[in-house]
Design a protein around this motif. Structure first.
Motif, PDB file in Angstrom:
ATOM      1  N   ASP A 217       1.654  18.407  64.051  1.00 14.48           N
ATOM      2  CA  ASP A 217       1.009  17.220  63.477  1.00 14.48           C
ATOM      3  C   ASP A 217       0.405  17.469  62.092  1.00 14.48           C
ATOM      4  N   GLY A 218      -0.006  18.715  61.830  1.00  9.91           N
ATOM      5  CA  GLY A 218      -0.582  19.025  60.519  1.00  9.91           C
ATOM      6  C   GLY A 218      -1.983  18.490  60.315  1.00  9.91           C
ATOM      7  N   CYS A 222      -2.931  19.192  67.397  1.00  5.90           N
ATOM      8  CA  CYS A 222      -1.973  19.642  68.429  1.00  5.90           C
ATOM      9  C   CYS A 222      -2.177  21.098  68.838  1.00  5.90           C
ATOM     10  N   GLY A 223      -2.766  21.894  67.990  1.00  7.81           N
ATOM     11  CA  GLY A 223      -3.013  23.303  68.315  1.00  7.81           C
ATOM     12  C   GLY A 223      -1.827  24.214  68.047  1.00  7.81           C
ATOM     13  N   CYS A 225      -0.444  25.366  65.390  1.00 10.35           N
ATOM     14  CA  CYS A 225      -0.505  26.349  64.300  1.00 10.35           C
ATOM     15  C   CYS A 225      -1.666  27.326  64.459  1.00 10.35           C
ATOM     16  N   CYS A 237      -3.088  24.540  59.581  1.00 11.84           N
ATOM     17  CA  CYS A 237      -2.851  23.274  58.864  1.00 11.84           C
ATOM     18  C   CYS A 237      -4.111  22.719  58.218  1.00 11.84           C
TER      19      CYS A 237
END
Ligand SMILES: Cc1cc2nc3c(=O)[nH]c(=O)nc-3n(C[C@H](O)[C@H](O)[C@H](O)COP(=O)(O)OP(=O)(O)OC[C@H]3O[C@@H](n4cnc5c(N)ncnc54)[C@H](O)[C@@H]3O)c2cc1C
Ligand code: FES
Length: 302
Positions: A217-218, A222-223, A225, A237
């Motif tokens: 999602d950036g 969402c976790g 990264c 992100c």
């Protein structure tokens, strides 16, 4: 829909795109990236904004075709369009007058390092650029990087261009020659960035890396990264993508980036059987978007 106004290969599998995105072009700073999607069923991928022209309302991205989506993107030409493009995302690079800054780009990392090297030079630093590639034909942006750096060193693993060896050999040479180095930025494969961190750790040289962790999602939701640093868990992100190299857990980064290797290989295999089918999807999505802009449900970039 975001129109591609120019597209050109810089090296085998590495293509530069100029894309109309006026609001992103106006706001972006060195170190930031966009997340784009090629068609209505496509995945979202992060790509660094290598350059921008706020007057023309365009941004530049440089893409290495490694898997399904980047290879599909590299099939697009001027006149095609990207369905969604969100940005600028991520924290801008920290630009200060450090003194002597060594900027290292490995492979397509040279494209990601370029905007920050340019900003460091504009801030009055003495910039030494080290560009590394496996072989001569993979060296990208040589002229552009030469123009914005005080010194340029090129290395190739096989010795077909520049000096034979790794970027870290050049970095160690500079450090061991006794020259003062105030700041190092390294962007490339995780193991290359780890080697740079080890080369500067003992001398306590401030070293920053840009992490290529998996992103979805950036926006920090969402976790995907998540990375681990000495400061704890961070999201590349929104907290990065640049981090203090000496605090990054590179083993975990590599492990997480390999998590979907099997699925990625399978998806690439299926794509390569009928690449024209996916190309058709991109063109169809963009055609529908052009004809029915009122049915869009995605947010436009801020
Ligand atoms: C902040 C950031 C900036 C980036 N900038 C650039 C750039 O300027 N130019 C460029 O060529 N590449 C860049 N990348 C890497 C690029 O996002 C991946 O190569 C791309 O997502 C791969 O997608 P794929 O479907 O082609 O390949 P896949 O088959 O899905 O994956 C191939 C490899 O790419 C990596 N990857 C896959 N999905 C993602 C994802 N969603 N996010 C990050 N890495 C992923 C994995 O390591 C994987 O092994 C950047 C990555 C990040 C995180
Ligand atoms: S990409 Fe989802 S939290 Fe960073």
């Amino acid at each position: 829909m975001f129109l591609i106004v120019a597209a050109r290969f810089l090296a085998p599998d590495v293509k530069r795109f100029t894309i109309e995105a006026p609001r992103v072009a106006k706001k972006r700073k060195a170190g930031q990236f966009v997340i784009l999607r090629l068609h209505a069923h496509g995945e979202r991928i992060p790509l660094t904004i290598a350059d921008s022209d706020p007057d023309a309302g365009t941004i530049t991205i440089i893409v290495q075709g490694v898997g399904k989506t980047t290879k599909l993107l590299n099939m697009l030409e001027a006149g095609d369009a990207v369905l969604d493009l969100v940005g600028p995302l991520g924290r801008p690079s920290e630009i200060e007058r450090f003194g002597t800054a060594v900027v290292i780009g490995g492979g397509v990392g040279a494209a990601i390092a370029y905007p920050t090297a340019k900003a460091l030079r504009e801030a009055g630093n003495h910039v030494i650029a080290i560009v590394g590639a496996r072989s001569r034909e993979l060296v990208i942006l040589e002229d552009e990087i030469r123009a914005i750096s005080d010194e340029l060193l090129i290395t190739t693993d096989d010795g077909t261009y520049g000096t034979m060896g790794f970027v870290t050999d050049q970095l160690r040479g500079i450090i061991e020659s006794g020259r003062r180095v105030d700041y190092v930025l390294a962007i490339g494969p995780p193991r290359m960035m780890q080697a740079v961190a080890e080369a500067t750790r003992a001398r306590g040289i401030r070293t920053v890396v840009s992490l290529n962790s998996l992103m979805v999602d950036g926006t920090g939701m969402c976790g995907g990264c998540r990375i681990l640093t000495t400061g704890g868990a961070r999201f590349a992100c929104v907290d990065g993508p640049e981090f203090d190299a000496h605090g990054v857990d590179f083993d975990l980064l590599v492990q997480r980036n390999r998590k979907y290797a099997r699925q990625e290989a399978e998806s690439l295999r299926r794509f390569l059987e009928h690449p024209e089918r996916d190309l058709g999807l991109v063109r169809e999505s963009c055609r529908l978007e052009q004809q029915h802009p009122e049915v869009r449900c995605e947010a436009r970039p801020s």
